[in-house]
Design a protein around this motif. Structure first.
Motif, PDB file in Angstrom:
ATOM      1  N   ALA A 164     -54.472 -73.236 -20.101  1.00  0.00           N
ATOM      2  CA  ALA A 164     -53.649 -74.218 -20.820  1.00  0.00           C
ATOM      3  C   ALA A 164     -53.844 -75.612 -20.234  1.00  0.00           C
ATOM      4  O   ALA A 164     -53.953 -76.601 -20.967  1.00  0.00           O
ATOM      5  CB  ALA A 164     -52.184 -73.818 -20.766  1.00  0.00           C
ATOM      6  N   LEU A 165     -53.918 -75.714 -18.917  1.00  0.00           N
ATOM      7  CA  LEU A 165     -54.105 -77.004 -18.264  1.00  0.00           C
ATOM      8  C   LEU A 165     -55.542 -77.511 -18.436  1.00  0.00           C
ATOM      9  O   LEU A 165     -55.771 -78.720 -18.514  1.00  0.00           O
ATOM     10  CB  LEU A 165     -53.726 -76.914 -16.792  1.00  0.00           C
ATOM     11  N   LEU A 166     -56.497 -76.595 -18.521  1.00  0.00           N
ATOM     12  CA  LEU A 166     -57.866 -76.996 -18.858  1.00  0.00           C
ATOM     13  C   LEU A 166     -57.871 -77.653 -20.245  1.00  0.00           C
ATOM     14  O   LEU A 166     -58.601 -78.609 -20.492  1.00  0.00           O
ATOM     15  CB  LEU A 166     -58.803 -75.784 -18.861  1.00  0.00           C
ATOM     16  N   GLY A 167     -57.020 -77.116 -21.115  1.00  0.00           N
ATOM     17  CA  GLY A 167     -56.929 -77.648 -22.471  1.00  0.00           C
ATOM     18  C   GLY A 167     -56.403 -79.068 -22.528  1.00  0.00           C
ATOM     19  O   GLY A 167     -56.621 -79.775 -23.515  1.00  0.00           O
ATOM     20  N   THR A 168     -55.706 -79.500 -21.488  1.00  0.00           N
ATOM     21  CA  THR A 168     -55.193 -80.876 -21.443  1.00  0.00           C
ATOM     22  C   THR A 168     -56.165 -81.824 -20.756  1.00  0.00           C
ATOM     23  O   THR A 168     -55.881 -83.016 -20.617  1.00  0.00           O
ATOM     24  CB  THR A 168     -53.838 -80.936 -20.718  1.00  0.00           C
ATOM     25  N   GLY A 169     -57.290 -81.279 -20.287  1.00  0.00           N
ATOM     26  CA  GLY A 169     -58.315 -82.116 -19.672  1.00  0.00           C
ATOM     27  C   GLY A 169     -58.162 -82.340 -18.182  1.00  0.00           C
ATOM     28  O   GLY A 169     -58.841 -83.194 -17.613  1.00  0.00           O
ATOM     29  N   LEU A 170     -57.282 -81.571 -17.511  1.00  0.00           N
ATOM     30  CA  LEU A 170     -57.070 -81.764 -16.076  1.00  0.00           C
ATOM     31  C   LEU A 170     -58.235 -81.210 -15.252  1.00  0.00           C
ATOM     32  O   LEU A 170     -58.888 -80.236 -15.642  1.00  0.00           O
ATOM     33  CB  LEU A 170     -55.775 -81.078 -15.638  1.00  0.00           C
ATOM     34  N   SER A 171     -58.486 -81.844 -14.113  1.00  0.00           N
ATOM     35  CA  SER A 171     -59.511 -81.358 -13.184  1.00  0.00           C
ATOM     36  C   SER A 171     -58.939 -80.214 -12.363  1.00  0.00           C
ATOM     37  O   SER A 171     -57.733 -79.940 -12.403  1.00  0.00           O
ATOM     38  CB  SER A 171     -59.934 -82.493 -12.248  1.00  0.00           C
ATOM     39  N   ASN A 172     -59.811 -79.554 -11.593  1.00  0.00           N
ATOM     40  CA  ASN A 172     -59.346 -78.446 -10.753  1.00  0.00           C
ATOM     41  C   ASN A 172     -58.294 -78.915  -9.752  1.00  0.00           C
ATOM     42  O   ASN A 172     -57.292 -78.238  -9.514  1.00  0.00           O
ATOM     43  CB  ASN A 172     -60.518 -77.814 -10.000  1.00  0.00           C
ATOM     44  N   SER A 173     -58.512 -80.087  -9.171  1.00  0.00           N
ATOM     45  CA  SER A 173     -57.551 -80.581  -8.173  1.00  0.00           C
ATOM     46  C   SER A 173     -56.209 -80.917  -8.826  1.00  0.00           C
ATOM     47  O   SER A 173     -55.144 -80.669  -8.234  1.00  0.00           O
ATOM     48  CB  SER A 173     -58.114 -81.820  -7.470  1.00  0.00           C
ATOM     49  N   GLN A 174     -56.255 -81.456 -10.033  1.00  0.00           N
ATOM     50  CA  GLN A 174     -55.010 -81.778 -10.753  1.00  0.00           C
ATOM     51  C   GLN A 174     -54.264 -80.506 -11.151  1.00  0.00           C
ATOM     52  O   GLN A 174     -53.038 -80.444 -11.082  1.00  0.00           O
ATOM     53  CB  GLN A 174     -55.320 -82.619 -11.990  1.00  0.00           C
ATOM     54  N   ILE A 175     -55.021 -79.476 -11.546  1.00  0.00           N
ATOM     55  CA  ILE A 175     -54.396 -78.189 -11.897  1.00  0.00           C
ATOM     56  C   ILE A 175     -53.754 -77.573 -10.654  1.00  0.00           C
ATOM     57  O   ILE A 175     -52.647 -77.030 -10.706  1.00  0.00           O
ATOM     58  CB  ILE A 175     -55.438 -77.227 -12.502  1.00  0.00           C
ATOM     59  N   ALA A 176     -54.458 -77.689  -9.531  1.00  0.00           N
ATOM     60  CA  ALA A 176     -53.936 -77.149  -8.272  1.00  0.00           C
ATOM     61  C   ALA A 176     -52.602 -77.813  -7.918  1.00  0.00           C
ATOM     62  O   ALA A 176     -51.642 -77.138  -7.520  1.00  0.00           O
ATOM     63  CB  ALA A 176     -54.952 -77.366  -7.150  1.00  0.00           C
ATOM     64  N   THR A 177     -52.540 -79.121  -8.076  1.00  0.00           N
ATOM     65  CA  THR A 177     -51.300 -79.843  -7.787  1.00  0.00           C
ATOM     66  C   THR A 177     -50.186 -79.406  -8.727  1.00  0.00           C
ATOM     67  O   THR A 177     -49.045 -79.188  -8.302  1.00  0.00           O
ATOM     68  CB  THR A 177     -51.528 -81.360  -7.932  1.00  0.00           C
ATOM     69  N   ARG A 178     -50.530 -79.264 -10.012  1.00  0.00           N
ATOM     70  CA  ARG A 178     -49.524 -78.904 -11.009  1.00  0.00           C
ATOM     71  C   ARG A 178     -48.960 -77.506 -10.746  1.00  0.00           C
ATOM     72  O   ARG A 178     -47.759 -77.272 -10.944  1.00  0.00           O
ATOM     73  CB  ARG A 178     -50.162 -78.961 -12.410  1.00  0.00           C
ATOM     74  N   LEU A 179     -49.803 -76.579 -10.307  1.00  0.00           N
ATOM     75  CA  LEU A 179     -49.373 -75.191 -10.127  1.00  0.00           C
ATOM     76  C   LEU A 179     -49.077 -74.840  -8.671  1.00  0.00           C
ATOM     77  O   LEU A 179     -48.818 -73.660  -8.359  1.00  0.00           O
ATOM     78  CB  LEU A 179     -50.458 -74.244 -10.670  1.00  0.00           C
ATOM     79  N   ASN A 180     -49.130 -75.837  -7.797  1.00  0.00           N
ATOM     80  CA  ASN A 180     -48.870 -75.610  -6.364  1.00  0.00           C
ATOM     81  C   ASN A 180     -49.821 -74.568  -5.781  1.00  0.00           C
ATOM     82  O   ASN A 180     -49.410 -73.636  -5.070  1.00  0.00           O
ATOM     83  CB  ASN A 180     -47.417 -75.176  -6.128  1.00  0.00           C
ATOM     84  N   LEU A 181     -51.100 -74.723  -6.098  1.00  0.00           N
ATOM     85  CA  LEU A 181     -52.134 -73.833  -5.585  1.00  0.00           C
ATOM     86  C   LEU A 181     -53.163 -74.657  -4.811  1.00  0.00           C
ATOM     87  O   LEU A 181     -53.223 -75.876  -4.937  1.00  0.00           O
ATOM     88  CB  LEU A 181     -52.845 -73.121  -6.738  1.00  0.00           C
ATOM     89  N   VAL A 182     -53.978 -73.990  -4.010  1.00  0.00           N
ATOM     90  CA  VAL A 182     -55.078 -74.691  -3.363  1.00  0.00           C
ATOM     91  C   VAL A 182     -56.213 -74.793  -4.373  1.00  0.00           C
ATOM     92  O   VAL A 182     -56.366 -73.946  -5.263  1.00  0.00           O
ATOM     93  CB  VAL A 182     -55.556 -73.953  -2.088  1.00  0.00           C
ATOM     94  N   GLU A 183     -57.033 -75.827  -4.232  1.00  0.00           N
ATOM     95  CA  GLU A 183     -58.088 -76.077  -5.226  1.00  0.00           C
ATOM     96  C   GLU A 183     -59.084 -74.921  -5.310  1.00  0.00           C
ATOM     97  O   GLU A 183     -59.592 -74.591  -6.388  1.00  0.00           O
ATOM     98  CB  GLU A 183     -58.816 -77.376  -4.894  1.00  0.00           C
ATOM     99  N   THR A 185     -58.491 -71.779  -5.047  1.00  0.00           N
ATOM    100  CA  THR A 185     -57.912 -70.718  -5.877  1.00  0.00           C
ATOM    101  C   THR A 185     -58.073 -71.056  -7.355  1.00  0.00           C
ATOM    102  O   THR A 185     -58.418 -70.190  -8.180  1.00  0.00           O
ATOM    103  CB  THR A 185     -56.421 -70.537  -5.553  1.00  0.00           C
ATOM    104  N   VAL A 186     -57.834 -72.320  -7.701  1.00  0.00           N
ATOM    105  CA  VAL A 186     -57.994 -72.749  -9.093  1.00  0.00           C
ATOM    106  C   VAL A 186     -59.446 -72.588  -9.526  1.00  0.00           C
ATOM    107  O   VAL A 186     -59.728 -72.114 -10.638  1.00  0.00           O
ATOM    108  CB  VAL A 186     -57.547 -74.217  -9.271  1.00  0.00           C
ATOM    109  N   LYS A 187     -60.360 -72.974  -8.652  1.00  0.00           N
ATOM    110  CA  LYS A 187     -61.784 -72.845  -8.968  1.00  0.00           C
ATOM    111  C   LYS A 187     -62.131 -71.391  -9.268  1.00  0.00           C
ATOM    112  O   LYS A 187     -62.894 -71.089 -10.194  1.00  0.00           O
ATOM    113  CB  LYS A 187     -62.626 -73.366  -7.803  1.00  0.00           C
ATOM    114  N   GLY A 188     -61.536 -70.476  -8.493  1.00  0.00           N
ATOM    115  CA  GLY A 188     -61.767 -69.058  -8.730  1.00  0.00           C
ATOM    116  C   GLY A 188     -61.211 -68.609 -10.070  1.00  0.00           C
ATOM    117  O   GLY A 188     -61.858 -67.838 -10.798  1.00  0.00           O
ATOM    118  N   HIS A 189     -60.024 -69.089 -10.419  1.00  0.00           N
ATOM    119  CA  HIS A 189     -59.436 -68.743 -11.714  1.00  0.00           C
ATOM    120  C   HIS A 189     -60.307 -69.266 -12.866  1.00  0.00           C
ATOM    121  O   HIS A 189     -60.523 -68.566 -13.859  1.00  0.00           O
ATOM    122  CB  HIS A 189     -58.031 -69.351 -11.823  1.00  0.00           C
TER     123      HIS A 189
END
Length: 217
Positions: A164-183, A185-189
């Motif tokens: 869903a956050l990829l759909g808004t154009g966010l980068s991996n680091s921005q997604i990590a911040t939004r979901l309180n994850l390390v970058e 982990t997001v890259k793996g997802h």
């Protein structure tokens, strides 16, 4: 002044259309053609603002002429004026670069409105054609949405959040911040999402997220 080229293989039709156009002081017919090849040649010579083309013409039909005119004279806006409003013709015309699709059976005011619309950089479809195009678009959108929702069934809840956050154009680091994850982990997802959904880039992921309804409209 809107300069128009008129192409139709029937002289009486050309005369009738020219007469309708002549009722508008802001429109002038600068050339007339009796077939598609001649229409292309005259567009090159006169550089009209609008080319009104019939579909069924000898030598080169209106759909093929649309493609050639659009490529050779990009300043000329092409509008189809035909008796035949079949979906295949509408699709072919629009895919070929036409900005308008008008019916000879329509109200003369539609013809004038269409010429002004495409000359101004817009688009114009005859009302009955527009209704069918809209219905087709809605049906296609519903099918696309259903297919997208079925595809993402294989994802976990967290992976759907990432998509869903990829759909808004966010980068991996921005997604990590939004979901309180390390970058990492997001890259793996993201990698897992691409593999499970057979995606090759983030644009495809964004389109799928929108189609599946994961991104608020």
């Amino acid at each position: 002044m809107i300069r128009v080229l008129l192409a139709d293989d029937e002289a009486m039709i050309r005369a009738g259309v020219a007469a309708i156009l002549a009722t508008d002081p802001g429109i002038t017919v600068v050339a007339e053609a009796s077939d598609g090849s001649e229409a292309v040649e005259l567009c090159l010579a006169h550089q009209p603002d609008v080319a009104l083309l019939d579909i069924r013409m000898p030598r080169l039909d209106g759909l093929a002429a649309t493609v050639e005119i659009t490529k050779a004279v990009p300043k000329t806006a092409v509008a189809i004026l035909t008796t035949f409003g079949d979906d295949a013709y509408v699709s072919g015309a629009l895919d070929g670069g036409a900005r308008g699709f008008l019916l000879k059976s329509g109200d003369p005011r539609e013809l004038l409105a269409g010429v002004h619309a495409v000359a101004g950089g817009g688009a114009y479809l005859a009302p009955e054609v527009a209704a069918r195009v809209l219905a087709t678009f809605r049906a296609t959108a519903l099918t696309r949405s259903a297919n997208a929702k079925a595809r993402i069934d294989v994802l976990t809840d967290r992976e759907r959040e990432v998509l869903a956050l990829l759909g808004t154009g966010l980068s991996n680091s921005q997604i990590a911040t939004r979901l309180n994850l390390v970058e990492g982990t997001v890259k793996g997802h993201v990698s897992t999402i691409f593999t499970r959904l057979a995606l090759t880039n983030r644009v495809q992921a964004a389109v799928l997220a929108h189609d599946a309804g994961l991104v608020p409209q």
